[in-house]
Write a protein that holds these residues in place. Sequence first.
Motif, PDB file in Angstrom:
ATOM      1  N   ARG A 375       0.850  -1.184   0.000  1.00  0.00           N
ATOM      2  CA  ARG A 375       0.000   0.000   0.000  1.00  0.00           C
ATOM      3  C   ARG A 375       0.892   1.243   0.000  1.00  0.00           C
ATOM      4  N   SER A 377       1.992   5.239   0.371  1.00  0.00           N
ATOM      5  CA  SER A 377       1.749   6.364   1.275  1.00  0.00           C
ATOM      6  C   SER A 377       2.523   7.570   0.769  1.00  0.00           C
ATOM      7  N   GLN A 380       6.500   8.346   0.886  1.00  0.00           N
ATOM      8  CA  GLN A 380       7.218   7.103   1.174  1.00  0.00           C
ATOM      9  C   GLN A 380       7.549   6.392  -0.142  1.00  0.00           C
ATOM     10  N   LYS A 403       9.908   8.905  -3.998  1.00  0.00           N
ATOM     11  CA  LYS A 403       8.853   8.840  -2.989  1.00  0.00           C
ATOM     12  C   LYS A 403       7.495   9.067  -3.658  1.00  0.00           C
ATOM     13  N   GLY A 493      -1.778  -4.908   5.373  1.00  0.00           N
ATOM     14  CA  GLY A 493      -0.517  -4.734   4.665  1.00  0.00           C
ATOM     15  C   GLY A 493       0.417  -5.923   4.704  1.00  0.00           C
ATOM     16  N   GLU A 540       5.662  -6.440   8.282  1.00  0.00           N
ATOM     17  CA  GLU A 540       6.683  -5.415   8.463  1.00  0.00           C
ATOM     18  C   GLU A 540       6.055  -4.196   9.135  1.00  0.00           C
ATOM     19  N   LYS A 541       6.834  -3.505   9.961  1.00  0.00           N
ATOM     20  CA  LYS A 541       6.327  -2.271  10.555  1.00  0.00           C
ATOM     21  C   LYS A 541       6.064  -1.237   9.466  1.00  0.00           C
ATOM     22  N   GLN A 542       6.990  -1.151   8.512  1.00  0.00           N
ATOM     23  CA  GLN A 542       6.839  -0.326   7.319  1.00  0.00           C
ATOM     24  C   GLN A 542       7.382  -1.124   6.142  1.00  0.00           C
ATOM     25  N   PRO A 543       6.764  -1.017   4.976  1.00  0.00           N
ATOM     26  CA  PRO A 543       7.209  -1.843   3.849  1.00  0.00           C
ATOM     27  C   PRO A 543       8.679  -1.680   3.488  1.00  0.00           C
ATOM     28  N   GLN A 544       9.253  -0.486   3.714  1.00  0.00           N
ATOM     29  CA  GLN A 544      10.631  -0.252   3.310  1.00  0.00           C
ATOM     30  C   GLN A 544      11.647  -0.735   4.336  1.00  0.00           C
ATOM     31  N   GLU A 545      11.191  -1.296   5.462  1.00  0.00           N
ATOM     32  CA  GLU A 545      12.119  -1.699   6.514  1.00  0.00           C
ATOM     33  C   GLU A 545      12.895  -2.951   6.127  1.00  0.00           C
TER      34      GLU A 545
END
Length: 724
Positions: A375, A377, A380, A403, A493, A540-545
């Motif tokens: 998803r 954002s 990001q 981004k 997510g 994941e906490k955030q997809p890019q992590e």
Amino acid sequence: MTVTTEHTRPHDVFNVEDSNTTANPHIEQVLQSRLSRRELFRGAGLAGTAVGAATLTGCAATGGQGPANPVNQLGFKAVAKHTLDKVVVPEGYSAQIIYALGDPLTPQAPAFRNDGTDTAFDQRAGDHHDGIEWFGLDAQGKPSTAAALRGLLAMNHEATTDEKLTSFFIHADGGKASLPRPAAEVDKELMIHGLSVVEVQSDGKRWSYKPASAFNRRITTMTEAEIHGPARGSEHLVTKYDASATKARGTLNNCGSGKTPWGTYVSGEENWFGYFFRDAKDDAARKKDKQVQALIRYGRKAGAASRHGWESAGPQDQYVRWNNSAIGASAKEDYRNEMNTFGYVVELDPYDSKAALRKRTALGRMGHENITFARVSAGQPVVAYMGDDARGEYIYKFVSDAKWDPADANAANRLAAGDKYLNKGTLFAARFKDDGTGEWLELSMKNPVIANSSYFEFKSDADIAIFTRLAADAVGATKMDRPEWGGVNPRNGEVYITLTNNSNRTVATADAANPRVYTDAKAGKEQKGNVNGHIIRLAEKQPQEATFRWDIYLFASEAGADRGKVNLSNLTDDNDLSSPDGLVFSQATGLCWIQTDDGAYTDVTNCMLLAAMPGRVGDGGAKTLSYGDKQVKTYVGKEQSAATFKRFLVGPKGAEITGITETPDGRALFINIQHPGENTKMANVTDPSKYESQWPANAGYGNGKRPRSATIVITRNDGGVIGT
């Protein structure tokens, strides 16, 4: 696929290579112990509605805050397993065939005779319908994200039903199954691969496709494509066709699909390696060229026969390009690098029939299944997940440099948006740890493990883009059980990836993320390894992590299998399955749709589609599997029940159920039925009574009786949202 096993389907013979001989770590290594055999439980009667006439009765998340019509309970009666030559859907649903192999896409193409004499396949639907996506059109024929009665279907035409070189169903007498291949036969086969875009519409009751739509389009193995991303201009992409290494021809063996946040179609080139020939002396001809190592790693040993012998059809360029040997003075004079121009994610704008196909090399080169986007954002990066469909291959993630700008969701130039987000970024490969966590390993020259690799010489990020498998080998990614389709749960997510099966999995190589090793019996023959496959999921906490948590959402199994070692998800006759392959989340309801491409359970049931209500990573618990002295601890999702997981469709004989998309309102579901009758023998091509399948002709669609891949559309008889 260079190794055939009891549960490898015929079309997999060239499709599941075992080229990963690296020693990337498995969690433990010990002796194999006693393995269980399955019990066979056959379903009772068929509960559902069969496809019996031309009109018949019976995803990657890309933003947003979740499904528009969330389903909290599956609202249909499960379809029973069957081995009949028909499509069966639940009671209260109807299925209609709308688009099949050979259907005309231009006014100039004559009606399809389906007797092997048809030509002009560059103006017809291709073969082996696979990944598929919906692109809406409003009443004025303009792009619309809300349109649900008129739209475009973009889809893959992966391969062809073949035996002994020839695509026998498209040739009148089955074709010539020896070398050299006739040019006229090869010309047909070159055209039935690729992609198509077709306009479809509904009057509120019936769906149809528009054979004369200006949007209709075919992409074939001969269509020019542009090379984009870090590999553009690389010396390893130089060919006689284009010395600048900025252009290539065609797309090949397209399997899974996806839809970008900016509204384009993306498709994975999967098992392209088997279409190429290399001379037995080619290794010596290349001397110390590092490409020898790469060619072998990508499944092309010197002297290996090609899938169709296209290279033998004559001296013309369209045939010679399939000879991957170094036969000229340099790469500018032959096609030694032609194979390097395949294996990418390709991007197409379905709304623009003139725009060139683009190969997105930043997403890596491998046996791409599909691509699914996290998803998005504002502010990001754009993140995408991919699987490499072969035994012992890896799961990948791409994180864009650019981004996300929400304005790009409605970009005036959609492919320019693709340039922005897909040409520059960082690729990662997954390592799964035995404690239920994992990490993404960077594949770039910034990673000293790659920059200083003694395993393979990487000089640039272009090398990493072209030789991605070797980069993942070098960093020590986890070897998985054939990673196929991925999907992102629109509710939370989390990322789901099917691991379809692995006949090479042994007790010595079993690990937490690939924990099952067992023996299964089919018609008196033993099938070994991870016979039925599983589905893994990542949070994941955030997809890019760079880190994630994981568990195994579903262990595919037969209902009667040992519940302590094999049937770990508590499956019953209403939802047991084998070899999960396609996986897409509904953006309308949040349901997870799972499709199978199986050869292990076909003595009991044809391939199928199931609906699931996904949970959350960690909703189950830990489980330890014992193999003699070896203990494998894994993490298991919540057990399934009739309330959370049901069989929705069972297809005709010999067919894979694959490719799925829906209208935005969730009231029409498009499914692809691929290669019905694939176990038919070439010797019987002129005798319909000996076909394994006569679908869709036996359902009242089209001419002739030769089986055809086709797209069906499923609706509820009361007009409601599907699955509720």
